[in-house]
Scaffold this active site. Structure first.
Site, PDB file in Angstrom:
ATOM      1  N   SER A  33       0.821  -1.221   0.000  1.00 40.66           N
ATOM      2  CA  SER A  33       0.000   0.000   0.000  1.00 40.66           C
ATOM      3  C   SER A  33       0.852   1.266   0.000  1.00 40.66           C
ATOM      4  O   SER A  33       1.702   1.464   0.871  1.00 40.66           O
ATOM      5  CB  SER A  33      -0.912   0.024   1.234  1.00 40.66           C
ATOM      6  N   HIS A  64      -3.281   0.519  -4.579  1.00 38.25           N
ATOM      7  CA  HIS A  64      -2.819  -0.619  -5.387  1.00 38.25           C
ATOM      8  C   HIS A  64      -3.299  -0.405  -6.820  1.00 38.25           C
ATOM      9  O   HIS A  64      -4.484  -0.569  -7.122  1.00 38.25           O
ATOM     10  CB  HIS A  64      -3.358  -1.934  -4.826  1.00 38.25           C
ATOM     11  N   HIS A  86      -5.290  -9.446  -1.972  1.00 44.27           N
ATOM     12  CA  HIS A  86      -5.411  -9.805  -0.566  1.00 44.27           C
ATOM     13  C   HIS A  86      -6.563 -10.777  -0.375  1.00 44.27           C
ATOM     14  O   HIS A  86      -7.564 -10.733  -1.099  1.00 44.27           O
ATOM     15  CB  HIS A  86      -5.680  -8.568   0.295  1.00 44.27           C
ATOM     16  N   TYR A  88      -8.630 -10.612   2.014  1.00 45.93           N
ATOM     17  CA  TYR A  88      -9.806  -9.874   2.485  1.00 45.93           C
ATOM     18  C   TYR A  88     -10.625  -9.286   1.332  1.00 45.93           C
ATOM     19  O   TYR A  88     -11.760  -8.844   1.533  1.00 45.93           O
ATOM     20  CB  TYR A  88      -9.436  -8.784   3.495  1.00 45.93           C
ATOM     21  N   GLU A  89     -10.046  -9.259   0.123  1.00 37.83           N
ATOM     22  CA  GLU A  89     -10.817  -8.799  -1.035  1.00 37.83           C
ATOM     23  C   GLU A  89     -11.787  -9.866  -1.531  1.00 37.83           C
ATOM     24  O   GLU A  89     -12.605  -9.600  -2.405  1.00 37.83           O
ATOM     25  CB  GLU A  89      -9.870  -8.403  -2.167  1.00 37.83           C
ATOM     26  N   ALA A 116       2.973  -2.460   3.822  1.00 35.60           N
ATOM     27  CA  ALA A 116       2.727  -1.500   4.895  1.00 35.60           C
ATOM     28  C   ALA A 116       2.296  -2.297   6.118  1.00 35.60           C
ATOM     29  O   ALA A 116       1.450  -3.181   6.017  1.00 35.60           O
ATOM     30  CB  ALA A 116       1.634  -0.517   4.486  1.00 35.60           C
ATOM     31  N   MET A 214      -1.580  -7.549   6.447  1.00 37.07           N
ATOM     32  CA  MET A 214      -2.630  -8.381   5.860  1.00 37.07           C
ATOM     33  C   MET A 214      -2.225  -8.939   4.499  1.00 37.07           C
ATOM     34  O   MET A 214      -3.077  -9.174   3.648  1.00 37.07           O
ATOM     35  CB  MET A 214      -3.920  -7.558   5.720  1.00 37.07           C
ATOM     36  N   SER A 215      -0.936  -9.164   4.292  1.00 35.11           N
ATOM     37  CA  SER A 215      -0.456  -9.616   2.986  1.00 35.11           C
ATOM     38  C   SER A 215       0.815 -10.435   3.142  1.00 35.11           C
ATOM     39  O   SER A 215       1.136 -10.905   4.237  1.00 35.11           O
ATOM     40  CB  SER A 215      -0.192  -8.397   2.084  1.00 35.11           C
ATOM     41  N   ASN A 238       2.237   2.745  10.939  1.00 31.64           N
ATOM     42  CA  ASN A 238       1.507   3.156  12.149  1.00 31.64           C
ATOM     43  C   ASN A 238       1.875   2.191  13.265  1.00 31.64           C
ATOM     44  O   ASN A 238       2.395   1.096  13.000  1.00 31.64           O
ATOM     45  CB  ASN A 238      -0.010   3.117  11.910  1.00 31.64           C
ATOM     46  N   HIS A 250      -6.792   3.709   7.134  1.00 28.87           N
ATOM     47  CA  HIS A 250      -6.007   3.478   5.918  1.00 28.87           C
ATOM     48  C   HIS A 250      -5.384   4.781   5.432  1.00 28.87           C
ATOM     49  O   HIS A 250      -4.303   4.778   4.841  1.00 28.87           O
ATOM     50  CB  HIS A 250      -6.898   2.866   4.826  1.00 28.87           C
TER      51      HIS A 250
END
Length: 275
Positions: A33, A64, A86, A88-89, A116, A214-215, A238, A250
């Site tokens: 990201s 992306h 991902h 989650y997509e 990220a 998450m990747s 973060n 995000h």
């Protein structure tokens, strides 16, 4: 009609890509990201949109771009994913990692993955870069489940050096030459898309994670299955939930990635010719 094997689908994608590019790449890059700025360092670029490539998923997340770029960085023939996929997509784990299979078939021997990530190690600060030493698969998904296609890799691949010690040494030495701070740690991969709770972050810290995202994990597993050396770098965008008195968003991830892009670009562009 019999379903195509993974190898057949990979070769269909490869044949399409090879018709569009002038040479075979040696190095693969997957950008996280807000880190697509690295594409600006490429020369002699051929751009292929994901939706044009047979069997490729399509990126749906802000930051992306959804483009496959083939060109040179520091004279090294490189294929770059400007945007990744991902779980989650809604994609399954095989689809998320499919592009790594394609990279291998195109000729890639070394893969650099970036992401990220939220900082779990209390010594970290937003904006720092972390060299991934190892990962924890808290996605509880593995892209190798199912019948093994021996042409793609062995049934039980060794993951004791998922992130190449040789490439990590190159990255560390390069950062020192540039005067850049490069931390090192363990990346925990979770499904998302919700950010973790403070209790989950305390658990991850207890089991040895330094950063969370998450990747990355599915791609790295497939790369090692395929015999590709992997180097991973996280941008700590973060601090994770409960680390500071803050709410996560995000937008913050993108803002921090934008703030550190010059340092990130300089480091990765200097590493690639050495891979």
């Amino acid at each position: 009609m019999r379903e195509r094997s993974t190898e057949q689908r990979v070769m269909e994608a490869v044949r399409f890509i090879e018709e569009e590019i002038p040479y075979s790449p040696e190095v693969g890059l997957i950008l996280g990201s807000g880190l697509g700025v690295l594409a600006d360092a490429m020369e002699d670029v051929t751009v292929i949109h994901y939706e044009e490539i047979p069997h490729f998923p399509v990126s749906t997340v802000e930051g992306h771009a959804g483009e496959l770029l083939v060109g040179t960085i520091g004279g090294k023939k490189t294929v770059l994913m400007k945007g990744r996929f991902h779980l989650y997509e809604g994609y399954d784990v095989a689809s998320v990692s499919f592009p790594v299979r394609v990279m291998k078939a195109l000729g890639v021997r070394s893969l650099l993955v970036t992401n990220a990530a939220g900082g779990i190690n209390a010594a970290f600060e937003p904006g720092q870069l972390m060299l991934i030493r190892d990962h924890i698969n808290f996605m509880f998904r593995n892209p190798l489940i199912g019948p093994n296609e021996n042409a793609l890799g062995v049934r039980f691949p060794d993951m004791s050096e998922a992130y190449s010690a040789r490439l990590r040494t190159i990255a560390t030495e390069t950062a020192a030459e540039l005067g850049l701070e490069l931390r090192e740690g363990v990346y925990a991969g979770l499904l998302g898309p919700s950010y973790e709770t403070p209790a989950e972050i305390r658990m991850l810290r207890t089991i040895g994670a330094d950063a969370v995202g998450m990747s990355t994990v599915p791609e790295v597993i497939v790369a090692r299955h395929a015999g590709i050396e992997v180097l991973g770098i996280s941008c700590i965008t973060n601090m994770a939930a409960g680390m500071l008195e803050q709410h996560l968003s995000h937008a913050e991830v993108m803002d921090t990635a934008n703030r550190v892009k010059e340092r990130f670009l300089g480091l990765v562009a200097a590493i690639i010719p050495k891979l």
